[in-house]
Write a protein that holds these residues in place. Structure first.
Motif, PDB file in Angstrom:
ATOM      1  N   LEU A  14     -24.467 -71.240  18.016  1.00  0.00           N
ATOM      2  CA  LEU A  14     -23.765 -71.929  18.726  1.00  0.00           C
ATOM      3  C   LEU A  14     -22.046 -71.911  18.132  1.00  0.00           C
ATOM      4  CD1 LEU A  14     -23.123 -73.584  21.488  1.00  0.00           C
ATOM      5  CD2 LEU A  14     -23.752 -75.738  20.169  1.00  0.00           C
ATOM      6  N   GLN A  15     -22.090 -72.181  16.881  1.00  0.00           N
ATOM      7  CA  GLN A  15     -20.811 -72.083  16.143  1.00  0.00           C
ATOM      8  C   GLN A  15     -20.295 -70.762  16.238  1.00  0.00           C
ATOM      9  OE1 GLN A  15     -22.348 -73.691  12.269  1.00  0.00           O
ATOM     10  NE2 GLN A  15     -21.317 -75.834  12.621  1.00  0.00           N
ATOM     11  N   LEU A  16     -21.353 -69.805  16.020  1.00  0.00           N
ATOM     12  CA  LEU A  16     -20.776 -68.466  16.010  1.00  0.00           C
ATOM     13  C   LEU A  16     -20.066 -68.170  17.703  1.00  0.00           C
ATOM     14  CD1 LEU A  16     -23.275 -66.719  13.865  1.00  0.00           C
ATOM     15  CD2 LEU A  16     -20.941 -67.051  13.337  1.00  0.00           C
ATOM     16  N   ALA A  60     -16.714 -69.999  17.877  1.00  0.00           N
ATOM     17  CA  ALA A  60     -15.682 -69.158  16.906  1.00  0.00           C
ATOM     18  C   ALA A  60     -15.316 -67.804  17.569  1.00  0.00           C
ATOM     19  CB  ALA A  60     -16.485 -69.039  15.673  1.00  0.00           C
ATOM     20  N   ARG A  61     -16.475 -67.289  18.367  1.00  0.00           N
ATOM     21  CA  ARG A  61     -16.142 -65.947  18.938  1.00  0.00           C
ATOM     22  C   ARG A  61     -15.034 -66.143  20.116  1.00  0.00           C
ATOM     23  NH1 ARG A  61     -16.951 -63.333  23.464  1.00  0.00           N
ATOM     24  NH2 ARG A  61     -17.160 -61.025  23.351  1.00  0.00           N
ATOM     25  N   ASP A  62     -15.276 -67.162  20.844  1.00  0.00           N
ATOM     26  CA  ASP A  62     -14.498 -67.471  21.990  1.00  0.00           C
ATOM     27  C   ASP A  62     -13.097 -67.897  21.561  1.00  0.00           C
ATOM     28  OD1 ASP A  62     -16.421 -67.123  23.850  1.00  0.00           O
ATOM     29  OD2 ASP A  62     -16.971 -69.225  24.373  1.00  0.00           O
ATOM     30  N   VAL A  63     -13.126 -68.521  20.546  1.00  0.00           N
ATOM     31  CA  VAL A  63     -11.591 -68.793  19.754  1.00  0.00           C
ATOM     32  C   VAL A  63     -11.082 -67.847  19.382  1.00  0.00           C
ATOM     33  CG1 VAL A  63     -10.499 -70.294  18.057  1.00  0.00           C
ATOM     34  CG2 VAL A  63     -12.344 -71.426  19.369  1.00  0.00           C
ATOM     35  N   SER A  64     -11.531 -67.030  18.740  1.00  0.00           N
ATOM     36  CA  SER A  64     -10.844 -65.689  18.227  1.00  0.00           C
ATOM     37  C   SER A  64     -10.562 -64.851  19.127  1.00  0.00           C
ATOM     38  CB  SER A  64     -11.828 -65.261  17.113  1.00  0.00           C
ATOM     39  OG  SER A  64     -13.050 -64.694  17.696  1.00  0.00           O
ATOM     40  N   MET A  65     -11.385 -64.615  20.303  1.00  0.00           N
ATOM     41  CA  MET A  65     -10.909 -63.733  21.278  1.00  0.00           C
ATOM     42  C   MET A  65      -9.814 -64.201  22.418  1.00  0.00           C
ATOM     43  SD  MET A  65     -12.467 -61.009  21.224  1.00  0.00           S
ATOM     44  CE  MET A  65     -11.819 -60.346  22.619  1.00  0.00           C
TER      45      MET A  65
END
Length: 141
Positions: free
Chosen positions: A10-12, A15-20
């Motif tokens: 879930l954290q990954l 984090a992917r959404d934030v980075s994208m």
């Protein structure tokens, strides 16, 4: 049991959404999807490769990649070439149009990496990248 907010998958995903969020506007402005960009980046880096390798390198399953490659082909960004030795196998490469787009987007994407690193901090960014690569490497062990 691990609390849901400490769930690594879930954290990954979060984090992917934030980075994208740093890159999506650039891609949207150029009418390409995240997956299309991923394919183009891999092909830009590796050159012409076979479909199976592209699937593995992009982390996109074959059935989904087939549609992405077809759309990129219709857009004039990739071309397919059948293998001379194996009629079932084909290779994919970027067109000059795609290479121009990648070259045009490269400084915009890099600017977003600079912004992301500034917000996170260069050292934390390096640590995060190193830890993610260590996690990825556990699959190979």
């Amino acid at each position: 049991m691990t609390k849901y907010e400490d769930s690594l998958p879930l954290q990954l995903i979060r984090a992917r959404d934030v980075s994208m969020d740093y890159f999506r506007p650039i891609l949207a402005d150029n009418e390409i999807t995240e997956q299309q960009w991923r394919v183009m980046r891999v092909l830009d880096t590796l050159g012409e490769i076979d479909f199976s390798t592209l699937s593995r390198e992009c982390c996109i399953l074959g059935p989904s990649l087939t549609g992405i490659v077809s759309r990129l082909e219709k857009m004039g960004y990739v071309q397919r070439k059948k293998s001379a030795n194996d009629g079932r196998k084909y290779y994919i490469h970027l067109t000059n149009k795609a290479k121009t787009l990648v070259d045009d987007l490269r400084p915009l994407i890099e600017a977003q990496y600079i912004e992301l690193k500034a917000k996170l901090g260069e050292e934390k960014y390096r640590q995060l990248s190193s830890l993610l690569n260590a996690l990825i490497d556990t699959k190979e062990q």
